[in-house]
Design an enzyme around this catalytic site. Sequence first.
Site, PDB file in Angstrom:
ATOM      1  N   ASP A   1      13.570  -5.400  10.332  1.00 50.61           N
ATOM      2  CA  ASP A   1      14.859  -5.471   9.651  1.00 50.61           C
ATOM      3  C   ASP A   1      15.935  -5.862  10.665  1.00 50.61           C
ATOM      4  O   ASP A   1      15.650  -6.594  11.606  1.00 50.61           O
ATOM      5  CB  ASP A   1      15.153  -4.126   8.970  1.00 50.61           C
ATOM      6  CG  ASP A   1      15.951  -4.276   7.693  1.00 50.61           C
ATOM      7  OD1 ASP A   1      17.106  -4.733   7.778  1.00 50.61           O
ATOM      8  OD2 ASP A   1      15.447  -3.934   6.605  1.00 50.61           O
TER       9      ASP A   1
ATOM     10  N   HIS B   1      21.850  -2.865   7.387  1.00 53.79           N
ATOM     11  CA  HIS B   1      20.703  -2.897   6.483  1.00 53.79           C
ATOM     12  C   HIS B   1      19.487  -2.189   7.088  1.00 53.79           C
ATOM     13  O   HIS B   1      18.809  -1.394   6.424  1.00 53.79           O
ATOM     14  CB  HIS B   1      20.382  -4.358   6.182  1.00 53.79           C
ATOM     15  CG  HIS B   1      19.426  -4.582   5.057  1.00 53.79           C
ATOM     16  ND1 HIS B   1      18.064  -4.508   5.219  1.00 53.79           N
ATOM     17  CD2 HIS B   1      19.634  -4.922   3.760  1.00 53.79           C
ATOM     18  CE1 HIS B   1      17.464  -4.783   4.072  1.00 53.79           C
ATOM     19  NE2 HIS B   1      18.400  -5.042   3.170  1.00 53.79           N
TER      20      HIS B   1
ATOM     21  N   SER C   1      15.428  -4.195  -1.441  1.00 58.01           N
ATOM     22  CA  SER C   1      15.391  -3.756  -0.041  1.00 58.01           C
ATOM     23  C   SER C   1      15.387  -2.236   0.059  1.00 58.01           C
ATOM     24  O   SER C   1      14.864  -1.676   1.022  1.00 58.01           O
ATOM     25  CB  SER C   1      16.608  -4.291   0.718  1.00 58.01           C
ATOM     26  OG  SER C   1      16.470  -5.645   1.035  1.00 58.01           O
TER      27      SER C   1
END
Length: 747
Positions: free
Chosen positions: A112, A187, A512
């Site tokens: 990520d 994220h 996600s």
Amino acid sequence: MVYMGQSQNLDTELTTKSHHRLLLKVFGSEEDAMQSVLYSYTYSFSGFAAKLNSTQATTLAKMQGVVSVFESRILELHTTRSWDFMGLTLDNGRATPMQLAFGADVIVGILDSGIWPESESFHEEHGMGPIPSSWKGECEEGEDFNPATACNRKLIGARYYLTGIEQQLGPLTADSEYRSPRDRVGHGTHTASTAVGSIVRNANFHGIGQGTARGGGPRARLAVYKVCWNQKGVGFCSEADIMAGFHDALKDGVHMISASIGRAPPLPPFFKSHADIGSFHAMQLGVTVVFSAGNENSAPHPSLVQNVSPWSISVAASSIDRTFPTKIVLDGNLTFMGESLITSQINGILADAGSFFRDRICSRDYYINVNVSASGKVVLCFSNVGLVSSDTAIDAVQNASGLALIFAEPLARQIPDVDAVPTVHVDLQQGTRIRNYLGLAGRRPVSIQIIPGKGVIGKSPAPAVAYFSCRGPSSLSPDILKPDITAPGVNILAAWPSNYSSKMWNFLSGTSMSCPHVAGVAALIKSIHPDWSPAAIRSALMTTAYMEDTASEVILAGGSTKASDPFDVGAGHLNPIKAMDPGLVYDMKTRDYIIFLCNMGYTQNQISLMVRPGTDTTCPHYFTSTSNLNYPAITVSNLQTTTAVKRTVRNVGRNRNTLYYPKIIKPNGVDVYIWPKVLAFEWFKDEITYYVTLKPRKISQGRYDFGEIVWSDRYHNVRIPLAVCVNITDGVITGSTVSHSDAGLQS
């Protein structure tokens, strides 16, 4: 990207030299060949990323020993209540909760945007033992990232990869990114804490969503691989860097990989993408790979699902039973209800979009006059006017200096977010009433108050599939069900980098977010059943999934008013507790996937390059349907005649001597027969093969119908979905077709 299959040499230096020798055949000098290389992949899979022109790439693709050559694409990245919603509660007064009892011996790799190591989600749990001896990874030093203080017995590894992204998009700027594993986007921190974050009490976003945050496996170990980088607030990822992340994760010794990354259709062939290659070699090492199914902000269209390889898990997104009702009061007496994550009251004047935007289209491109300000105004916008997204409308209102936004959109699409402009989401009916009231007021200003709520639990049916969650069937292999499963992915509160603001937690929505939920549960299963293959773990997740919401109705397909089907949710919604003890599993080994690849048109020579030495790579003398892959779902995309499909199950329950009986729900217009009618397991007979015969009974074309098969021993209910498309248009339903091995089983 040049992919050469399975790495046949344990000596990384020799493998790298073989890559250079291959490049010498398309370059004039050894120096040019060496300078072209960005990455050399030597562990588990062999290949390299290099700067090549089209002629060089075409020449390499024709060379012996090369499986595929493809361009490295730039891809985009696609909690407090969610675990309680799924039954993994901590404060239940019973024995040690499952999340605390298992997982300490499992290492989860997150590909990520990096990690914010100071977050409480990554502190060492009390009593956490030494790092597993199998771990071979590193905690790399970099900008504002000191391994001595960043890593511990929880966060045991951190690496970063930027060669590919800088080669394709140019050098990263100092003010936009950290040249280290540290997370600038947020994220990666969010997904890592969702998967395996430590227990943190009183987590909240400015008082909203308060509760105990933790990952699915709070005792599991974490290794992060930063492969995505900040570009104007969005995470972009180079496939060359992602492949390098996969390479090192497998070499380091992770047991599980979670990657919320993908590319939209048209999908490339298998083994021409990072996802298929990385997960295929992970599967051969016994490493489970979990991907997000992808996000699509337009209406939920079929066949947009991403990450569809049968050796990985693709996860859809759905809601939990927590909502954030927000009161809208006009002129002090007329009240409407919307949803938002607004944290403080807003007072202003209501304004129609037409006051600031041509044709009432809430887009920066339609701004009437730069001298006309929306300061102090709450602007009402409609998604169907100009087909604008909430992001477009927010940008437009922010550009006009608006105070806030009311965004009206169709039913089942109201998903609030933390926005640059405070935004309340309402449905079209509410939005129409607000607009009509404003119209009746004429020139008189209409005052508006927006009063935030604190979050309500258990008042709305859940789960419901998120409207943005990409749907099946797979556009690459339609006889393999994708997505596999759905999990919480709407308004998930998880850890967040705290340098830009005072917030240490943030709400995000997307597949996600659902992906690490499944990875966290898979880590628990791996801890309880360390010898289970990735296929067995996926089977346990899928066969125990459920299809009903909290109102005992079929899960709603968000973005519509219809019930969901397997192309929305896969096998159903994640059920962590049931998945630990599934009763039966549909297992697979590399050989099963080889037969699948044969049926997909890959040659024995191609396949032999991709698998570990000693694996049988012979293709059958005749092609069989890919529906015969031992998947925990049966999908037949073109049923024209009677067809038999084979499945094999293994008893993994405590009772070794047991009987399982089937229950069938037939797809409309299809007769379903099972043989044998009872599965009788014994101490020395833990695997049984059964056959499902599908017989079309209607005239139809291009329409899928759905059913299910449930095997039960009165304690376990092992459920697989059926998805069948009958394609008969001539008005005559006759004949039968079964493969040679299934002869005699037709009905």
